[in-house]
Design a protein around this motif. Structure first.
Motif, mmCIF file in Angstrom:
data_model
loop_
_atom_site.group_PDB
_atom_site.id
_atom_site.type_symbol
_atom_site.label_atom_id
_atom_site.label_comp_id
_atom_site.label_asym_id
_atom_site.label_seq_id
_atom_site.Cartn_x
_atom_site.Cartn_y
_atom_site.Cartn_z
ATOM 1 N N LEU A 125 -49.458 -27.002 92.467
ATOM 2 C CA LEU A 125 -48.409 -27.684 92.693
ATOM 3 C C LEU A 125 -47.236 -27.454 91.998
ATOM 4 N N GLY A 126 -47.422 -26.823 90.525
ATOM 5 C CA GLY A 126 -46.147 -26.767 89.821
ATOM 6 C C GLY A 126 -45.268 -28.036 89.714
ATOM 7 N N ALA A 127 -44.187 -28.104 90.021
ATOM 8 C CA ALA A 127 -43.306 -29.344 89.742
ATOM 9 C C ALA A 127 -43.493 -30.327 91.159
ATOM 10 N N GLN A 128 -44.386 -29.859 92.072
ATOM 11 C CA GLN A 128 -44.467 -30.656 93.257
ATOM 12 C C GLN A 128 -45.270 -31.790 92.975
ATOM 13 N N PRO A 129 -45.111 -32.949 93.432
ATOM 14 C CA PRO A 129 -45.810 -34.305 93.228
ATOM 15 C C PRO A 129 -47.159 -33.913 94.138
ATOM 16 N N PRO A 130 -47.962 -34.766 93.654
ATOM 17 C CA PRO A 130 -49.506 -34.577 94.413
ATOM 18 C C PRO A 130 -49.468 -35.397 95.621
ATOM 19 N N LEU A 131 -48.811 -35.257 96.568
ATOM 20 C CA LEU A 131 -48.694 -35.881 97.816
ATOM 21 C C LEU A 131 -48.876 -35.033 98.900
ATOM 22 N N VAL A 132 -49.574 -33.827 98.843
ATOM 23 C CA VAL A 132 -49.789 -32.983 100.106
ATOM 24 C C VAL A 132 -50.523 -33.560 101.084
ATOM 25 N N LYS A 133 -50.361 -32.800 102.226
ATOM 26 C CA LYS A 133 -51.024 -33.061 103.486
ATOM 27 C C LYS A 133 -51.156 -32.095 104.196
ATOM 28 N N GLN A 134 -52.258 -31.941 105.130
ATOM 29 C CA GLN A 134 -52.492 -30.906 106.091
ATOM 30 C C GLN A 134 -51.359 -30.959 107.143
ATOM 31 N N GLY A 135 -50.691 -29.715 107.182
ATOM 32 C CA GLY A 135 -49.604 -29.635 108.321
ATOM 33 C C GLY A 135 -50.181 -29.708 109.833
ATOM 34 N N THR A 136 -49.167 -30.187 110.691
ATOM 35 C CA THR A 136 -49.477 -30.502 111.978
ATOM 36 C C THR A 136 -48.253 -29.949 112.831
ATOM 37 N N LEU A 137 -48.491 -29.213 113.835
ATOM 38 C CA LEU A 137 -47.317 -29.014 114.887
ATOM 39 C C LEU A 137 -46.420 -30.171 115.088
ATOM 40 N N GLU A 138 -47.155 -31.290 115.654
ATOM 41 C CA GLU A 138 -46.536 -32.297 115.949
ATOM 42 C C GLU A 138 -45.436 -32.935 114.781
ATOM 43 N N GLN A 139 -46.141 -32.972 113.709
ATOM 44 C CA GLN A 139 -45.118 -33.508 112.438
ATOM 45 C C GLN A 139 -43.921 -32.507 112.241
ATOM 46 N N VAL A 140 -44.334 -31.193 112.331
ATOM 47 C CA VAL A 140 -43.129 -30.436 112.184
ATOM 48 C C VAL A 140 -42.198 -30.558 113.292
ATOM 49 N N GLN A 141 -42.597 -30.549 114.378
ATOM 50 C CA GLN A 141 -41.536 -30.989 115.740
ATOM 51 C C GLN A 141 -40.764 -32.151 115.275
ATOM 52 N N ALA A 142 -41.453 -33.192 114.801
ATOM 53 C CA ALA A 142 -40.828 -34.334 114.812
ATOM 54 C C ALA A 142 -39.679 -34.384 113.832
ATOM 55 N N TRP A 143 -40.192 -33.522 112.673
ATOM 56 C CA TRP A 143 -39.192 -33.660 111.515
ATOM 57 C C TRP A 143 -38.097 -32.569 111.873
ATOM 58 N N ASN A 144 -38.172 -31.372 112.710
ATOM 59 C CA ASN A 144 -37.315 -30.589 113.161
ATOM 60 C C ASN A 144 -36.227 -31.143 114.064
ATOM 61 N N ALA A 145 -36.547 -32.082 114.655
ATOM 62 C CA ALA A 145 -35.560 -33.038 115.530
ATOM 63 C C ALA A 145 -34.637 -33.757 114.713
ATOM 64 N N LEU A 146 -34.842 -33.978 113.418
ATOM 65 C CA LEU A 146 -33.824 -34.652 112.783
ATOM 66 C C LEU A 146 -32.936 -33.580 111.865
ATOM 67 N N ALA A 147 -33.462 -32.398 111.700
ATOM 68 C CA ALA A 147 -32.496 -31.246 111.189
ATOM 69 C C ALA A 147 -33.235 -29.981 111.414
ATOM 70 N N PRO A 148 -32.632 -29.031 111.956
ATOM 71 C CA PRO A 148 -33.289 -27.789 112.023
ATOM 72 C C PRO A 148 -34.239 -27.026 110.761
ATOM 73 N N ILE A 149 -35.281 -26.857 111.020
ATOM 74 C CA ILE A 149 -36.235 -26.095 110.091
ATOM 75 C C ILE A 149 -36.011 -24.699 110.082
ATOM 76 N N ARG A 150 -35.590 -24.020 109.445
ATOM 77 C CA ARG A 150 -35.256 -22.606 109.224
ATOM 78 C C ARG A 150 -36.539 -21.765 108.650
ATOM 79 N N VAL A 151 -36.909 -22.563 107.472
ATOM 80 C CA VAL A 151 -38.078 -22.000 106.490
ATOM 81 C C VAL A 151 -38.911 -22.910 106.416
#
Length: 373
Positions: A125-151
């Motif tokens: 994690l380095g400086a990231q907090p321990p709040l990780v989760k497994q990624g899903t296409l549905e989650q990324v699509q929902a977040w991408n609708a709020l602002a375009p995810i380029r990376v």
């Protein structure tokens, strides 16, 4: 019109650059003033904050961050998130999306979002907090609708992530390996699946060992692109030179935090308390680097300081990140491209910055009062 030594895609020209919002013409003229270096505006694909504010604060934080970085020569950036609960990420994305929808004329262009987390390995994690989760296409699509995810940064060895990479590529997202405990074989498999790059090379990933080459080994052996933080704390000059020799389009990022442009003291990086001291930003516990206080003009000077030519350093803070995102209208000085331009003196100090042809007041908004601890 600008006069000086102009870096074009075909090399240096001593002459004049004519522009409106875009570059109109570049002409050689040895009678032109020659005491300035004219380069493409810097492009930073990993920016968490500046001026005492953090992208995760949402609201107008993204504009404040983009305003300060513009005064250090960054003309395009990606607003970068942290690992956090979904509601906090959504708040940050809404803020970034609003800034993109109503851009201010004196800020760097926000070209989208770099989603750094939460799809990471909890062991790196380095400086990231321990709040990780497994990624899903549905989650990324929902977040991408709020602002375009380029990376998007993920740990490819986490269950389900290898299969997710081609789906994200299909959305036009550049997927990077980072905060990963993966093996060399995991890195190679991810590259075959469509992985495009590596997040802050050497940091937050398994290192190079002759018996276990790790994610760093996969990057050095097979990577075309990778980002690196040239603050000379995250990677020493020798490590940068090794990466430069191995990765053709290694490019610089700042990984800048809210401490950027601010005095030493206590700041926030997402939900993490960090301290800026002696040019470094660390977790308040002192046990990990936590982003940086770097700006892209200093990144350029650092690269030249360790031996790169100015033209090579410029490519790594402008042209290569533009190419990585497929942005052919910037990152280079040529007729028809945006007049996003920086002008430097012989000490490589900024003398002017043009955003789409508009000159900035380099002092306004550059310095801020300290944030109380």
């Amino acid at each position: 019109m600008l006069e000086g030594r102009i870096l074009t895609p075909n090399g240096w020209i001593h002459g004049r650059l004519h522009h409106g919002r875009d570059i109109v013409a570049i002409e050689a003229d040895h009678t032109a003033r020659g005491d300035r270096w004219i380069l493409p505006g810097f492009i930073d694909l990993h920016v968490h904050g500046a001026g005492g504010v953090d992208i995760m604060q949402g609201g107008d934080a993204a504009q404040t961050v983009a305003r300060l970085h513009a005064r250090h020569g960054t003309t395009t950036l990606l607003a970068t998130t942290m690992t956090a609960p979904p509601a906090a990420i959504e708040h940050a994305l809404r803020g970034a999306g609003a800034a993109m929808a109503s851009p201010a004329p004196d800020t760097a262009h926000i070209a989208g979002v770099h989603l750094e987390g939460p799809f990471l390995n909890i062991g790196r994690l380095g400086a990231q907090p321990p709040l990780v989760k497994q990624g899903t296409l549905e989650q990324v699509q929902a977040w991408n609708a709020l602002a375009p995810i380029r990376v998007l940064t993920l740990a490819p060895e986490v269950e389900g992530h290898l299969q997710l990479i081609p789906e994200l590529c299909g959305m036009g997202i550049r997927v990077q390996a980072g905060h990963s405990a993966g093996s060399y074989e995991d890195g190679v498999a991810a590259l075959k699946a469509g992985l495009a790059g590596f997040t802050h090379l050497f940091n937050g990933m398994t290192g190079l060992n002759q018996y276990a080459p790790g994610i760093v080994g996969a990057a050095l052996a097979h990577g075309e692109y990778a980002e690196i933080i040239p603050d000379l704390h995250h990677a020493k000059p020798g490590a940068i030179h090794a990466a430069l020799r191995a990765i053709p389009r290694l490019y610089a990022v700042t990984d800048a935090t809210s401490a950027t442009g601010m005095p030493d003291g206590a700041y926030m990086l997402g939900s993490q308390h960090v301290m800026k001291c002696a040019g470094c930003v660390r977790l308040a516990t002192g046990d990990s680097l936590a982003g940086s206080a770097l700006t892209m003009d200093q990144a350029l000077r650092n690269l030249v300081g360790i031996g790169l030519t100015l033209a090579d350093a410029s490519d790594r803070v402008s042209r290569f990140p533009a190419d990585y995102l497929g942005m052919q209208d910037r990152g280079r000085l040529a007729p028809g491209t945006r007049a996003d331009i920086v002008v430097l003196d012989d000490e490589l100090q900024l003398r002017s910055v043009l955003l789409h042809g508009r000159p900035l007041d380099l002092q306004q908004g550059k310095h801020h009062a300290p944030v109380p601890a």
